[in-house]
Design a protein around this motif. Structure first.
Motif, mmCIF file in Angstrom:
data_model
loop_
_atom_site.group_PDB
_atom_site.id
_atom_site.type_symbol
_atom_site.label_atom_id
_atom_site.label_comp_id
_atom_site.label_asym_id
_atom_site.label_seq_id
_atom_site.Cartn_x
_atom_site.Cartn_y
_atom_site.Cartn_z
ATOM 1 N N UNK A 1 58.416 -68.817 -19.547
ATOM 2 C CA UNK A 1 59.175 -69.229 -20.627
ATOM 3 C C UNK A 1 58.769 -67.997 -21.789
ATOM 4 N N UNK A 2 59.763 -67.803 -22.505
ATOM 5 C CA UNK A 2 59.494 -66.806 -23.544
ATOM 6 C C UNK A 2 59.096 -67.612 -24.794
ATOM 7 N N UNK A 3 58.902 -69.030 -24.712
ATOM 8 C CA UNK A 3 58.344 -69.837 -25.720
ATOM 9 C C UNK A 3 56.806 -69.790 -26.038
ATOM 10 N N UNK A 4 56.112 -69.011 -24.785
ATOM 11 C CA UNK A 4 55.109 -69.047 -24.800
ATOM 12 C C UNK A 4 54.227 -67.870 -26.133
ATOM 13 N N UNK A 5 55.298 -67.085 -26.575
ATOM 14 C CA UNK A 5 54.777 -66.090 -27.554
ATOM 15 C C UNK A 5 54.959 -66.873 -28.879
ATOM 16 N N UNK A 6 55.989 -67.363 -29.311
ATOM 17 C CA UNK A 6 56.309 -68.053 -30.589
ATOM 18 C C UNK A 6 55.171 -69.298 -30.468
ATOM 19 N N UNK A 7 54.753 -69.915 -29.479
ATOM 20 C CA UNK A 7 54.041 -70.961 -29.694
ATOM 21 C C UNK A 7 52.540 -70.637 -29.733
ATOM 22 N N UNK A 8 52.560 -69.341 -29.500
ATOM 23 C CA UNK A 8 50.784 -68.983 -29.175
ATOM 24 C C UNK A 8 49.996 -69.784 -28.411
ATOM 25 N N UNK A 9 50.514 -70.094 -27.133
ATOM 26 C CA UNK A 9 49.851 -70.685 -26.337
ATOM 27 C C UNK A 9 48.496 -70.058 -25.656
ATOM 28 N N UNK A 10 47.276 -70.784 -25.904
ATOM 29 C CA UNK A 10 46.122 -70.252 -25.824
ATOM 30 C C UNK A 10 45.847 -69.895 -24.326
ATOM 31 N N UNK A 11 46.381 -70.804 -23.401
ATOM 32 C CA UNK A 11 46.029 -70.691 -21.908
ATOM 33 C C UNK A 11 47.369 -70.686 -21.258
ATOM 34 N N UNK A 12 47.699 -69.268 -21.214
ATOM 35 C CA UNK A 12 48.997 -68.860 -20.695
ATOM 36 C C UNK A 12 49.202 -69.257 -19.099
ATOM 37 N N UNK A 13 47.968 -69.233 -18.288
ATOM 38 C CA UNK A 13 48.148 -69.470 -16.906
ATOM 39 C C UNK A 13 48.326 -70.877 -16.667
ATOM 40 N N UNK A 14 48.399 -71.790 -17.915
ATOM 41 C CA UNK A 14 48.668 -73.256 -17.483
ATOM 42 C C UNK A 14 50.085 -73.485 -18.067
ATOM 43 N N UNK A 15 50.849 -72.557 -18.441
ATOM 44 C CA UNK A 15 52.101 -72.934 -18.681
ATOM 45 C C UNK A 15 53.164 -73.772 -17.613
ATOM 46 N N UNK A 16 52.838 -73.493 -16.478
ATOM 47 C CA UNK A 16 53.599 -74.380 -15.735
ATOM 48 C C UNK A 16 53.113 -75.637 -15.470
ATOM 49 N N UNK A 17 52.018 -76.127 -15.684
ATOM 50 C CA UNK A 17 51.236 -77.313 -15.780
ATOM 51 C C UNK A 17 51.779 -78.114 -17.162
ATOM 52 N N UNK A 18 51.732 -77.107 -18.636
ATOM 53 C CA UNK A 18 52.176 -77.758 -19.704
ATOM 54 C C UNK A 18 53.578 -78.165 -19.601
#
Length: 248
Positions: free
Chosen positions: A159-176
């Protein structure tokens, strides 16, 4: 006085503008330090906001610990044996009593407390980025093992939300995203043509390209990238409203 949430979003805008200026790397590093501090404050306030009531109720407290002693509620005999842990039947009975005695506000706070016990800081970042009502592009990769077989999800949560959210562990985005969706805080809507460029960028993501390559080698058919829109659900908006982040 600005709320912590407003300051986080203001800092993001400043950071995005600063990326085009000389010395952007230094500015970005300093910004991330400040943002981490503000988000930690935001997270603490989320927890504090839904903890402003007595914790005697089984629903209002933290996760139940079978080895913990139960406290007797003043003026009642709801716990005849405070030493022994409650049985499942007793716990259900007390919860049913709570359901009858709780006000609507208390019930909602109980739910919010349970949600807070099941999310982590990166997921709070995602909720914060979506809290202004904006939607974001999200894609998944799907395919089938036969020409007419059922389609399977091979990769999700890109998702494009990863950048504005400043997600630290991007590999876990599917889990999040899977967890937030299971909790009912986010929803995946129909494709939005306004996000066409975002969809194209996501489809060129290295993880997406790798997933497609692996699926092709494994003999999958009808491979495609499914486009959707990510946003807060009605419950997600309610949760964010309950967690009052106004400066007290």
């Amino acid at each position: 006085m600005r709320t912590t949430e407003q300051l986080v979003k203001l800092a993001r805008k400043i950071s995005e503008s600063a990326e085009r200026l000389p010395g952007a790397d230094f500015v970005q590093r300093e910004y991330e330090v400040v943002e981490d501090a503000m988000l930690q404050t935001l997270h603490r306030r989320l927890r504090r906001a839904v903890s402003r009531e007595p914790q005697s109720s089984g629903l209002l407290g933290g996760p139940y610990s079978p080895g913990s002693n139960e406290k007797t509620v003043a003026g009642s005999d709801r716990c005849s044996d405070p030493i022994q842990p409650r049985s499942p039947a007793q716990r259900l009975q007390f919860m049913m009593q709570d359901a009858m005695e709780q006000s609507k506000e208390e019930s909602v706070r109980s739910w919010a407390n349970r949600v807070l016990d099941h999310i982590v800081a990166d997921e709070v970042r995602i909720l914060s980025a979506l809290s202004d009502g904006s939607g974001h592009a999200v894609i998944s990769v799907s395919g089938s093992q036969t020409l007419t077989g059922q389609r399977e999800i091979l990769l999700s949560g890109i998702s494009s939300v990863v950048k504005p959210a400043r997600v630290k562990v991007r590999d876990l985005m599917p889990v999040y995203l899977s967890n937030l969706n299971a909790l009912g805080l986010i929803e995946f809507g129909a494709i939005n043509s306004e996000f066409e460029l975002d969809y194209q960028v996501l489809e060129a993501n290295s993880d997406v390209m790798e997933a497609l390559g692996v699926a092709q080698k494994a003999g999958y058919f009808r491979l495609r990238c499914d486009r959707k829109t990510l946003k807060l659900s009605r419950a997600g908006n309610l949760f964010w409203d309950i967690c009052n982040v106004e400066d007290q």
